[in-house]
Design a protein around this motif. Structure first.
Motif, mmCIF file in Angstrom:
data_model
loop_
_atom_site.group_PDB
_atom_site.id
_atom_site.type_symbol
_atom_site.label_atom_id
_atom_site.label_comp_id
_atom_site.label_asym_id
_atom_site.label_seq_id
_atom_site.Cartn_x
_atom_site.Cartn_y
_atom_site.Cartn_z
ATOM 1 N N TRP A 1 3.963 13.446 27.382
ATOM 2 C CA TRP A 1 4.599 12.471 26.586
ATOM 3 C C TRP A 1 4.795 10.835 27.001
ATOM 4 N N ASP A 2 3.025 9.637 26.857
ATOM 5 C CA ASP A 2 3.237 8.660 28.042
ATOM 6 C C ASP A 2 4.908 7.498 28.084
ATOM 7 N N LEU A 3 5.376 7.001 28.044
ATOM 8 C CA LEU A 3 6.632 5.985 27.779
ATOM 9 C C LEU A 3 6.410 4.744 28.415
ATOM 10 N N ASP A 4 6.980 3.791 27.086
ATOM 11 C CA ASP A 4 7.094 2.864 27.791
ATOM 12 C C ASP A 4 7.848 2.322 28.933
ATOM 13 N N PRO A 5 8.935 1.318 29.298
ATOM 14 C CA PRO A 5 9.229 1.093 30.783
ATOM 15 C C PRO A 5 10.933 1.613 29.863
ATOM 16 N N GLU A 6 11.193 1.022 28.670
ATOM 17 C CA GLU A 6 12.578 1.189 28.324
ATOM 18 C C GLU A 6 12.503 2.568 27.826
ATOM 19 N N THR A 7 12.001 3.005 27.229
ATOM 20 C CA THR A 7 12.422 4.558 26.891
ATOM 21 C C THR A 7 12.087 5.148 27.968
ATOM 22 N N PHE A 8 11.620 4.546 29.540
ATOM 23 C CA PHE A 8 11.004 6.127 30.493
ATOM 24 C C PHE A 8 12.991 6.075 31.271
ATOM 25 N N ALA A 9 12.875 4.723 31.145
ATOM 26 C CA ALA A 9 14.333 4.302 31.842
ATOM 27 C C ALA A 9 15.356 5.671 30.873
ATOM 28 N N VAL A 10 15.547 5.526 30.114
ATOM 29 C CA VAL A 10 16.764 5.924 29.056
ATOM 30 C C VAL A 10 16.420 7.586 28.763
ATOM 31 N N VAL A 11 14.928 8.183 29.591
ATOM 32 C CA VAL A 11 14.720 9.490 29.471
ATOM 33 C C VAL A 11 15.189 10.035 30.456
ATOM 34 N N SER A 12 14.878 9.138 31.844
ATOM 35 C CA SER A 12 14.935 10.022 33.213
ATOM 36 C C SER A 12 16.065 9.286 33.476
ATOM 37 N N GLU A 13 17.359 8.550 32.514
ATOM 38 C CA GLU A 13 18.874 8.847 32.962
ATOM 39 C C GLU A 13 19.741 9.648 32.553
ATOM 40 N N ILE A 14 18.962 10.258 31.846
ATOM 41 C CA ILE A 14 19.561 11.548 31.393
ATOM 42 C C ILE A 14 18.599 12.904 32.049
ATOM 43 N N TYR A 15 18.015 12.967 32.358
ATOM 44 C CA TYR A 15 16.736 14.159 33.354
ATOM 45 C C TYR A 15 18.157 14.153 34.684
ATOM 46 N N ASP A 16 18.158 12.922 35.482
ATOM 47 C CA ASP A 16 18.761 12.318 36.245
ATOM 48 C C ASP A 16 20.618 12.820 36.690
ATOM 49 N N ARG A 17 20.777 12.542 35.091
ATOM 50 C CA ARG A 17 21.720 13.616 34.735
ATOM 51 C C ARG A 17 21.862 14.949 34.843
ATOM 52 N N VAL A 18 21.322 15.360 34.165
ATOM 53 C CA VAL A 18 20.694 17.123 34.128
ATOM 54 C C VAL A 18 20.776 17.986 35.328
ATOM 55 N N THR A 19 19.903 17.246 36.609
ATOM 56 C CA THR A 19 19.271 17.512 37.082
ATOM 57 C C THR A 19 20.073 17.069 38.578
ATOM 58 N N THR A 20 21.511 16.541 38.751
ATOM 59 C CA THR A 20 22.277 16.027 39.560
ATOM 60 C C THR A 20 22.528 17.010 40.811
ATOM 61 N N PRO A 21 22.077 17.174 42.024
ATOM 62 C CA PRO A 21 23.469 18.220 42.877
ATOM 63 C C PRO A 21 24.723 17.472 42.417
#
Length: 453
Positions: A208-228
């Motif tokens: 998945w090659d993401l534009d900046p705005e979509t990447f920000a949303v997806v990475s926010e979800i990923y960060d929440r999922v993986t946060t210690p």
């Protein structure tokens, strides 16, 4: 030729005499071990420099206009990069960087950047990151301006890794070409793509090659999922910390017993989100806050409609049009800062930083401010640089700083100290040696305080 070969052979023989038994390192003290690691890094950097210089000459002798008479094709290779990769046994990415910098260093008019590589101030990897980050000349930016920007960056990137050097270079390009922010954002948006493929043994993969705005949303979800934080004890409404600071019982969130890896857990969460779609109850997956990201933007950028904003946790800017569209859909919060970039104070009326203060800290710090750490704001705690109990610290933004869980614990448990001098924060390791700066990662704040040229 004889002198070069003899020098290289001498260097190789000297390296072969360096002891390589790992057991010899066991008895070394920590300071000696770190010193040896730095010496080994310098050894590697010089070796990469020699390869790059040679790769540049291979590229010159393999110029496209030479066709099949070029060195690379005569040797059975399609390109000089492929020839360097095969000859050196390195990755294609490294071979490409060696060719680019080597060719630039061998040009008739070397730049300050290539001069810095040749005299050993910059590694080939960092120089290539700066070159790539600054980009090519265009309608609004000349080659002379890019060379001047590279020269101005030399001292700033000398101690950085290639990734952070590239971010500094992109920041410099954005300052040179403010009007081009929207164009570059659109180019990234047009490259967005999603592909899936099957694996021979079953299952498949996704790219998945993401534009900046979509990447920000997806990475926010990923960060929440993986946060210690998700694997730490959590407080409920009926328990937590008393007003006097006395610890009381907590309960765990159940995830600490999960035997899935972080990657497996993230895969399962994203798959479940897709299954549930827009009607998903995401509380147990992502916590109690709606999914979304903040865009941090300097007030003068909105007033003058010149420049860009920054998606929280991301290094590259988005256009004013994108900022205004997101603000229209999601609303906005104004965070006022003084000349030193310090907002919102609470004194000693409460110990824990408020939600409003955490928003302000995220806008100011851009994530964990420990040197070299890339953790986003969602992974971070708000740390009192003057400890609440020990120093009578205040819950003020000026005395708070974002640290990820690992570095927050390191600061408290291992004797690291953080001090402030005006807007600047300094990190001092145990023993009061090697004081380090803790620069902000928030480019929007730098835009506000410095202004946009």
């Amino acid at each position: 030729m004889t002198n070069i070969a003899a020098s290289l052979d001498s260097a190789i023989q000297a390296l072969r005499r360096v002891p390589r038994d790992p057991q010899q390192l066991v008895s070394l003290d920590d300071e000696t071990l770190v010193t040896l690691t730095r010496l080994a890094a310098e050894e590697s950097r010089l070796a990469q420099l020699h390869i790059s210089i040679l790769a540049g000459e291979i590229a010159r002798r393999s110029a496209p206009e030479l066709g099949s008479d070029g060195l690379a094709q005569k040797s059975g290779h399609r390109t000089p990069e492929e020839m360097v990769r095969v000859t050196t046994g390195t990755r294609l990415l490294d071979a490409r960087a060696a060719v680019r910098i080597g060719a630039a260093a061998g040009a008739s008019s070397p730049s300050p950047l290539t001069d810095a590589v040749l005299d050993g101030r910059l590694s080939v990897a960092v120089a290539d990151a700066v070159t790539t980050g600054l980009g090519a000349p265009g309608a609004a930016v000349t080659r002379e301006q890019l060379d001047a920007a590279a020269a101005a960056l030399l001292d700033r990137v000398a101690g950085l890794d290639p990734e952070r050097a590239a971010r500094e270079a992109r920041f410099a390009r954005d300052e040179l070409d403010v009007a081009g922010i929207a164009t570059r954002e659109q180019a990234l948006r047009e490259r967005r793509a999603f592909r899936i493929g099957r694996r021979a043994g079953g299952g498949g993969y996704a790219q998945w090659d993401l534009d900046p705005e979509t990447f920000a949303v997806v990475s926010e979800i990923y960060d929440r999922v993986t946060t210690p934080r998700r694997r730490q004890p959590e407080f409920t409404a009926a328990c937590g910390e008393s007003e006097t600071g006395t610890a009381v019982d907590t309960q765990t969130n159940g995830i600490e017993a999960d035997d899935r890896s972080i990657e497996q857990y993230a895969s399962d969460v994203f798959a479940e989100l897709l299954r549930q779609g827009v009607s998903a109850d995401t509380y147990h997956l992502l916590g109690d806050a709606p999914v979304g990201v903040r865009i941090i933007v300097a007030a003068r950028t909105l007033t003058e409609r010149r420049g860009g904003g920054y998606l929280e946790g991301q290094a590259d800017p988005v256009s004013v049009d994108t900022v205004e569209r997101v603000a229209c859909a999601s609303g906005s919060i104004t965070v006022s800062v003084d000349a030193n970039g310090q907002p919102l104070n609470l004194g000693r009326e409460r110990r824990l930083y408020s939600r409003a203060q955490r928003i302000a800290l995220a806008a100011r710090d851009g994530g964990c401010r420990w040197p070299g750490c890339e953790r986003p704001p969602s992974w971070c705690d708000a740390h009192h640089i003057k400890h609440w109990h020990r120093d009578g610290g205040r819950t003020d933004i000026a005395d708070g700083i974002l640290l990820c869980r690992h570095h927050h614990m390191l600061a408290h448990n291992n004797g690291w100290e953080i001090t402030r001098a005006g807007p600047t924060y300094h990190l001092t390791p145990p023993g009061n040696r090697d004081v380090r700066d803790m620069p902000t990662r928030s480019r929007a704040l730098r835009d506000e305080l410095r202004g946009i040229a």
